[in-house]
Design a protein around this motif. Structure first.
Motif, short mmCIF file in Angstrom:
data_model
loop_
_atom_site.label_atom_id
_atom_site.label_comp_id
_atom_site.label_asym_id
_atom_site.label_seq_id
_atom_site.Cartn_x
_atom_site.Cartn_y
_atom_site.Cartn_z
N ALA A 190 30.47 47.17 21.40
CA ALA A 190 31.50 46.67 22.32
C ALA A 190 31.14 46.93 23.78
O ALA A 190 31.36 46.08 24.65
CB ALA A 190 32.84 47.31 21.99
N VAL A 191 30.58 48.11 24.06
CA VAL A 191 30.20 48.45 25.44
C VAL A 191 29.13 47.49 25.95
O VAL A 191 29.17 47.05 27.09
CB VAL A 191 29.70 49.91 25.51
CG1 VAL A 191 29.15 50.21 26.90
CG2 VAL A 191 30.82 50.88 25.17
N ALA A 192 28.19 47.16 25.08
CA ALA A 192 27.13 46.22 25.46
C ALA A 192 27.70 44.84 25.75
O ALA A 192 27.27 44.16 26.69
CB ALA A 192 26.08 46.14 24.35
N ALA A 193 28.69 44.43 24.97
CA ALA A 193 29.31 43.12 25.18
C ALA A 193 30.03 43.07 26.53
O ALA A 193 29.92 42.08 27.27
CB ALA A 193 30.30 42.83 24.06
N ARG A 194 30.74 44.15 26.87
CA ARG A 194 31.43 44.20 28.16
C ARG A 194 30.44 44.22 29.32
O ARG A 194 30.64 43.57 30.34
CB ARG A 194 32.35 45.42 28.22
CG ARG A 194 33.59 45.32 27.33
CD ARG A 194 34.63 46.36 27.71
NE ARG A 194 34.13 47.72 27.51
CZ ARG A 194 34.25 48.39 26.36
NH1 ARG A 194 34.84 47.83 25.31
NH2 ARG A 194 33.79 49.62 26.26
N LEU A 195 29.36 44.99 29.14
CA LEU A 195 28.34 45.06 30.18
C LEU A 195 27.67 43.70 30.37
O LEU A 195 27.46 43.26 31.51
CB LEU A 195 27.28 46.11 29.79
CG LEU A 195 26.13 46.31 30.79
CD1 LEU A 195 26.66 46.76 32.14
CD2 LEU A 195 25.12 47.32 30.24
N TYR A 196 27.39 43.03 29.29
CA TYR A 196 26.76 41.71 29.35
C TYR A 196 27.65 40.72 30.10
O TYR A 196 27.19 40.01 31.00
CB TYR A 196 26.47 41.21 27.94
CG TYR A 196 26.06 39.76 27.87
CD1 TYR A 196 24.78 39.36 28.22
CD2 TYR A 196 26.97 38.78 27.44
CE1 TYR A 196 24.40 38.03 28.18
CE2 TYR A 196 26.60 37.45 27.39
CZ TYR A 196 25.32 37.08 27.75
OH TYR A 196 24.96 35.75 27.70
N ARG A 197 28.94 40.67 29.72
CA ARG A 197 29.86 39.73 30.36
C ARG A 197 30.06 40.05 31.84
O ARG A 197 30.11 39.16 32.68
CB ARG A 197 31.20 39.73 29.63
CG ARG A 197 31.17 39.08 28.26
CD ARG A 197 32.58 38.82 27.75
NE ARG A 197 33.33 40.07 27.61
CZ ARG A 197 33.36 40.80 26.51
NH1 ARG A 197 32.69 40.41 25.43
NH2 ARG A 197 34.07 41.91 26.45
N GLY A 198 30.19 41.35 32.14
CA GLY A 198 30.44 41.74 33.53
C GLY A 198 29.23 41.58 34.43
O GLY A 198 29.36 41.22 35.61
N LEU A 199 28.04 41.80 33.86
CA LEU A 199 26.82 41.76 34.66
C LEU A 199 26.28 40.35 34.86
O LEU A 199 25.62 40.08 35.87
CB LEU A 199 25.76 42.64 33.98
CG LEU A 199 24.54 43.06 34.79
CD1 LEU A 199 24.96 43.84 36.04
CD2 LEU A 199 23.60 43.90 33.93
N SER A 200 26.57 39.46 33.93
CA SER A 200 25.96 38.13 33.94
C SER A 200 26.06 37.39 35.28
O SER A 200 25.03 36.97 35.84
CB SER A 200 26.54 37.26 32.82
OG SER A 200 26.07 37.70 31.57
#
Length: 248
Positions: A162-172
């Motif tokens: 889940a943390v990776a998913a949030r990081l991916y969405r926020g960083l993109s």
């Protein structure tokens, strides 16, 4: 004493270093990852080992080293600049090998890497001049490395963590924007200045026409490949955003 007075090429040494880093990622850092994702994560690890150090080394070689050329696109390559070339050539050899072995269908990245290798090898081993400008391009190419590799690692794990998913969405959007600025604005601006310099005869007598002409063709092609890649990412991003809005 100059560490570069050793003579010869350091590509074999740096190649072994990148192989070690790659295997370290594959068998240690990412050993519990999905088998299909471990190679890509290991590729990110060697990209991390190359990217930021290459930026720092290039800036030092061009502006801070005692033998650094004085902002001249046709200056003779210094020993420290050849070190940076060897450091980067070794990286692109290993990463290109990774793509050829594990993702041979990824034509964009393979073409990009082959183009970069051509420019680096000819500048380092054939021409011996013009390294100042090429290393400036390397700085622009690798300054996005920390963001890109963080984004890539998050993307590989976004469906599982889940943390990776949030990081991916926020960083993109930040990564895409920064990448677009560097590769789509600053890179072409530098290439334009290089073309004007060489066409006005700035490299006459030291950099053959065939060399700088091919460099420009290859570099422009590499930039176009990079922009095509990030354009596809932007399309995917906006499609996903549109889909989310429709569902909400």
């Amino acid at each position: 004493m100059e560490i570069l007075n050793l003579g010869g090429s350091l590509v074999p040494v740096f190649t072994l270093m990148y192989i070690f880093v790659y295997l370290l990622g594959y068998f240690i850092f990412f050993k519990n990852w999905d088998a299909k994702k471990k190679p890509d994560a290991s590729s990110c690890l060697i990209s991390i080992a190359h990217g930021t150090p290459a930026v720092i080394l290039s800036i030092y070689a061009n502006f801070l080293h005692t033998q650094s050329p004085k902002h001249h696109f046709a200056a003779q390559n210094t020993p420290f600049q050849t070190l940076v070339f060897d450091f980067s050539i070794a990286y692109f050899i290993i990463d290109t090998s990774h793509y050829l072995i594990f993702t041979p269908h990824d034509y964009l990245f393979i073409a990009h890497h082959m183009a970069v290798l051509y420019v680096f090898i000819t500048c380092r081993y054939v021409v011996g001049y013009g390294g100042f400008a090429i290393l400036l391009l390397l700085v622009l190419a690798e300054v996005t490395s920390p963001l890109q590799n963080t984004w890539s690692l998050a993307r590989y794990r976004k469906d599982e963590v889940a943390v990776a998913a949030r990081l991916y969405r926020g960083l993109s959007p930040y990564f895409y924007g920064f990448y677009t600025l560097v590769r789509g604005v600053l890179g072409p601006l530098l290439v334009y200045k290089m073309v004007v310099f060489y066409m006005s005869g700035g490299g006459d007598g030291v950099i053959p026409f065939w060399a700088w002409a091919f460099w420009m063709v290859v570099i422009v092609s590499a930039i176009l490949v990079s922009m095509l890649w990030v354009f596809c990412l932007w399309l995917s991003y906006f499609k996903e955003r549109t889909k989310i809005r429709k569902l909400s």
